[in-house]
Design a protein around this motif. Structure first.
Motif, PDB file in Angstrom:
ATOM      1  N   TYR A   1      24.575  13.224  15.498  1.00 50.61           N
ATOM      2  CA  TYR A   1      25.712  12.488  14.945  1.00 50.61           C
ATOM      3  C   TYR A   1      26.792  12.281  16.005  1.00 50.61           C
ATOM      4  O   TYR A   1      27.394  11.207  16.089  1.00 50.61           O
TER       5      TYR A   1
ATOM      6  N   SER B   1      18.600   7.996  16.020  1.00 53.29           N
ATOM      7  CA  SER B   1      19.033   8.970  15.025  1.00 53.29           C
ATOM      8  C   SER B   1      18.087   8.978  13.819  1.00 53.29           C
ATOM      9  O   SER B   1      17.724  10.040  13.305  1.00 53.29           O
TER      10      SER B   1
ATOM     11  N   GLN C   1      25.594   7.006   5.617  1.00 53.87           N
ATOM     12  CA  GLN C   1      25.861   7.956   6.706  1.00 53.87           C
ATOM     13  C   GLN C   1      26.183   7.217   8.005  1.00 53.87           C
ATOM     14  O   GLN C   1      27.115   7.577   8.729  1.00 53.87           O
ATOM     15  N   SER C   2      25.414   6.168   8.283  1.00 54.91           N
ATOM     16  CA  SER C   2      25.644   5.388   9.501  1.00 54.91           C
ATOM     17  C   SER C   2      26.990   4.664   9.455  1.00 54.91           C
ATOM     18  O   SER C   2      27.696   4.577  10.468  1.00 54.91           O
TER      19      SER C   2
ATOM     20  N   LEU D   1      29.681   7.156  10.220  1.00 51.18           N
ATOM     21  CA  LEU D   1      29.712   7.423  11.667  1.00 51.18           C
ATOM     22  C   LEU D   1      30.315   6.232  12.423  1.00 51.18           C
ATOM     23  O   LEU D   1      31.055   6.408  13.392  1.00 51.18           O
TER      24      LEU D   1
END
Length: 292
Positions: A17, A189, A217-218, A221
């Motif tokens: 991450y 990832s 999640q991406s 980030l």
């Protein structure tokens, strides 16, 4: 043993991450700098254009009242940024200082004209529009002649178009590179979780259900990376504004708004699209293909 393995997996996940966030932040910082240059290039070009003036020489028989009315009407025109009136007497004094002697003593009378310098708004500083203004003013009953530097206007317009074109090309190229770099980071990832994706698919989870947590999640980030990039951009803008205040970077809220919005939207779109296609790729692979 299990606790040690879980701890290792968490560290590995956090490291993944972290690398994605840093990659996104660096790339978006680069894109932000290019975007800032592109946006402010228009500002600089307009500042240069607004220093160009078209001069109207008035006829000697124009009364003070008519001259003042004419000046007021010019200020109301959509093309006017500001005007400067120069009387023939003041022009004679200025010219005498430039040549170092009083030319009126030789001529006996002042051959100069009362003049009005019209500083135009940037949108009107083009060869075509200035020629239209010239033709319009030559028909005016108060104007004897119109003067402006035609070759300078043509050269200025040509160079600004050329610089703007190449800036767009460079920004487009680096924007594409940015998308590729961010896409590669996200793909790496997700690659580490390809077995998890396939396991979820084998137990009956739909593609949309599997993709959703990866996409969110991406995006998270990406937003974190965008915030880091904006902090770095803020520092750059602060120091540039400190040393080159004429650019008015901090006061230009419109440009700053476009910059912040562009970085955040870019982070959202690039991470969303990259994650969608990356997960889709692994969802479409056969189990034995996951090892390659």
């Amino acid at each position: 043993m299990s606790s040690s393995f879980d701890s290792y997996q968490k560290r590995r996940l956090l490291s993944s991450y972290f690398s994605v966030v840093i990659s996104i932040a660096l790339v978006l910082f680069m894109v932000g700098i290019l975007g800032l240059v592109l946006l402010k290039s228009t500002f600089v070009a307009n500042k240069v254009k607004e220093k160009v003036a078209i001069t109207l020489f008035l006829k000697d028989n124009v009364s003070t009242k008519n001259r003042n009315n004419f000046k007021e009407s010019l200020l109301k025109e959509p093309f006017t940024r500001t005007i400067i009136y120069t009387s023939k007497e003041k022009a004679a004094k200025t010219y005498s200082k430039e040549i170092g002697e009083d030319f009126l003593k030789f001529l006996g009378e002042n051959p100069l004209k009362n003049g009005i310098d019209i500083y135009l708004k940037a949108d009107f500083v083009t060869p075509e529009k200035m020629q239209e203004l010239e033709q319009r003013f030559l028909k005016n009953a108060y104007v004897s002649d119109v003067s402006y530097d035609k070759s300078l206007i043509s050269l200025l317009t040509k160079n600004i178009k050329r610089i703007s074109f190449w800036l767009l090309v460079v920004c487009g190229f680096f924007g594409l590179v940015a998308m590729i770099l961010i896409n590669s980071s996200i793909r790496l990832s997700i690659y580490s979780k390809r077995f998890n994706i396939k396991t979820m698919q084998m137990v009956g989870a739909t593609k949309g259900f599997i993709r959703k947590p990866f996409i969110w999640q991406s995006i998270k980030l990406g937003i974190i990376g965008a915030i880091l990039a904006l902090i770095a951009l803020g520092a750059v803008i602060y120091y540039v504004d400190k040393f080159i205040p004429s650019l008015e970077l901090i006061k230009d809220y419109v440009t700053l708004g476009y910059l912040v919005g562009g970085v955040l939207i870019s982070a959202f779109l690039i991470t969303w699209i990259s994650t969608f296609f990356a997960t889709q790729r692994f969802l479409n692979l056969q189990t034995d293909e996951l090892y390659y």
